[in-house]
Design a protein around this motif. Structure first.
Motif, short mmCIF file in Angstrom:
data_model
loop_
_atom_site.label_atom_id
_atom_site.label_comp_id
_atom_site.label_asym_id
_atom_site.label_seq_id
_atom_site.Cartn_x
_atom_site.Cartn_y
_atom_site.Cartn_z
N SER A 236 53.90 48.19 21.23
CA SER A 236 52.73 47.80 20.58
C SER A 236 52.41 46.63 20.75
CB SER A 236 52.85 49.09 19.42
OG SER A 236 53.30 50.01 19.59
N ILE A 237 51.18 46.43 20.73
CA ILE A 237 50.86 44.80 20.30
C ILE A 237 49.04 44.99 19.86
CG2 ILE A 237 50.16 44.68 22.96
CD1 ILE A 237 50.47 41.51 22.54
N ALA A 238 48.46 44.25 18.97
CA ALA A 238 47.03 44.50 19.05
C ALA A 238 46.25 43.63 19.65
CB ALA A 238 46.90 44.00 17.64
N PHE A 239 45.08 44.39 20.43
CA PHE A 239 43.96 44.56 21.04
C PHE A 239 42.54 44.09 20.94
CE2 PHE A 239 41.78 46.08 24.79
CZ PHE A 239 41.78 44.87 25.86
N ILE A 240 42.16 43.76 21.32
CA ILE A 240 40.59 43.94 21.44
C ILE A 240 40.09 42.99 22.68
CG2 ILE A 240 39.93 41.82 20.08
CD1 ILE A 240 37.98 42.94 18.39
N ASN A 241 39.12 43.78 22.74
CA ASN A 241 38.23 43.16 24.34
C ASN A 241 36.95 43.36 24.18
OD1 ASN A 241 38.19 46.37 25.36
ND2 ASN A 241 38.53 45.81 27.19
N VAL A 242 36.05 42.65 25.49
CA VAL A 242 34.93 42.45 24.51
C VAL A 242 34.47 42.18 26.55
CG1 VAL A 242 32.83 41.07 24.09
CG2 VAL A 242 35.19 40.60 22.83
N HIS A 243 33.46 43.51 26.68
CA HIS A 243 32.99 44.11 27.83
C HIS A 243 31.49 44.00 28.00
CE1 HIS A 243 34.79 44.05 32.00
NE2 HIS A 243 33.77 44.27 32.09
#
Length: 333
Positions: A236-243
């Protein structure tokens, strides 16, 4: 040194009574301790020293028996002063490679600082990415040490334009972190990555293959070819993306480029949501500039996505740098 080996060495030292009576280093030349016991003690001390360096923010001494553990101490001078900017090099199996570094004005060696890795796009320079990403001039630059690694032949692994062997760029970035730690007090539980386009794909590679090092990643306008999310560690790893919803280079809903498939922005977020064991529940929240934040719930690590009514860009409204830092700064590995 493995924890099991270290435990056996400590037990051996205690059993012989040597750990409690070890002479100071300056007196060891006159000691009559048998060589085999001296060897055990030396290994125990090394293990204790390694352990001390791994404790985030260790700034006070400690001791076990008469073996003293000093505070965290940099092994190399601070090459860039507080508030400064510079270029450093690391050796790799493929030759020396460069990275840029921004040090916060408020850097204090008495406390550990987080590190942000900012990764430039295809055929872009670290200097140019630093300028337009505005990481330095955002809340990130106030709170974290920022490094900008140079690409290998202007691209990154996991991308069809890249010439790096699998693992080559990951190894380079690990060496960058180790080089920074040699001169600065960093919090190895708070290391993050972001990037633009192909550099964003490399940030996703790190989330996939280096989740043992990174606490979270934040790709922007990502080039998510299948290779960037294949064979992952599955931690598990924190994730945020912008698109951008009208991204003309890497479509929001995915597609094909260079004859190869790539994932869309929301789809990549959902892949991390699956890896992070999120529930099916999603909520949406408005942001400046007509953007929308999508939050997955019930996750083992926070998982979010920001969709923006724009193209293949690094956005200033909403502020990409501040949005991703508001998310990442709360995450710890």
């Amino acid at each position: 040194m493995s924890s099991k080996k270290f435990t056996r060495l400590v037990a051996a030292a205690v059993a012989t009574g040597f750990l409690a009576t070890a002479a100071p280093a300056g007196a060891q030349a006159q000691s009559s301790v048998p060589p085999e016991l001296q060897s055990i003690a030396d290994q125990v001390k090394k293990g204790l020293s390694d352990l001390q360096r791994q404790i985030p923010g260790s700034s006070t001494g400690a001791s076990i028996g008469n073996i003293q553990l000093g505070p965290w101490v940099a092994t190399q001078p601070q090459p860039v002063s507080n508030g400064g900017f510079g270029a450093l090099w690391v050796d790799t199996p493929h030759g020396p490679r460069r990275f840029l570094i921004d040090v916060p004005a408020g850097y204090d060696p008495a406390r550990p600082f987080p590190v942000m890795v900012g990764i430039p796009a295809y055929q872009d320079t670290s200097e140019n990415f630093r300028n337009y990403s505005r990481l330095k001039w955002s809340s990130i630059g106030r709170d974290a040490i920022i490094v900008y690694p140079d690409s290998w032949h202007q691209s990154w692994e996991g991308n069809p334009t890249g010439t790096s062997a699998p693992g080559q760029d990951i190894d380079f970035i690990r060496r960058v972190i180790d080089r920074v730690q040699a001169s600065y007090n960093i919090d190895r539980g708070r290391i993050y990555a972001t990037g633009m386009s192909t550099g964003s794909g490399m940030a996703a590679v790190l989330g996939c293959h280096a989740s043992d090092l990174f606490a979270g990643v934040a790709p922007v306008s990502g080039a998510y070819f299948d290779a960037v999310d294949a064979g992952c560690q599955n931690n598990s790893i924190a994730f945020i993306n912008v698109h951008g919803m009208s991204d003309e280079q890497h479509a929001y809903n995915g597609g094909f480029r260079y004859g190869l498939h790539y994932y869309g922005g929301r789809e990549m977020m959902e892949r991390y949501a699956h890896r992070n064991n999120c529930s099916a529940h999603r909520t949406e929240h408005p942001l400046p500039g007509g953007a929308t934040k999508v939050i997955a719930h019930g996750c083992s690590k926070p998982t979010e996505h920001i969709r923006v009514p724009g193209g293949h860009l690094w956005w200033y409204k909403p502020s990409t740098a501040d949005e991703i830092w508001a998310f990442l700064s709360q995450q710890r590995r």
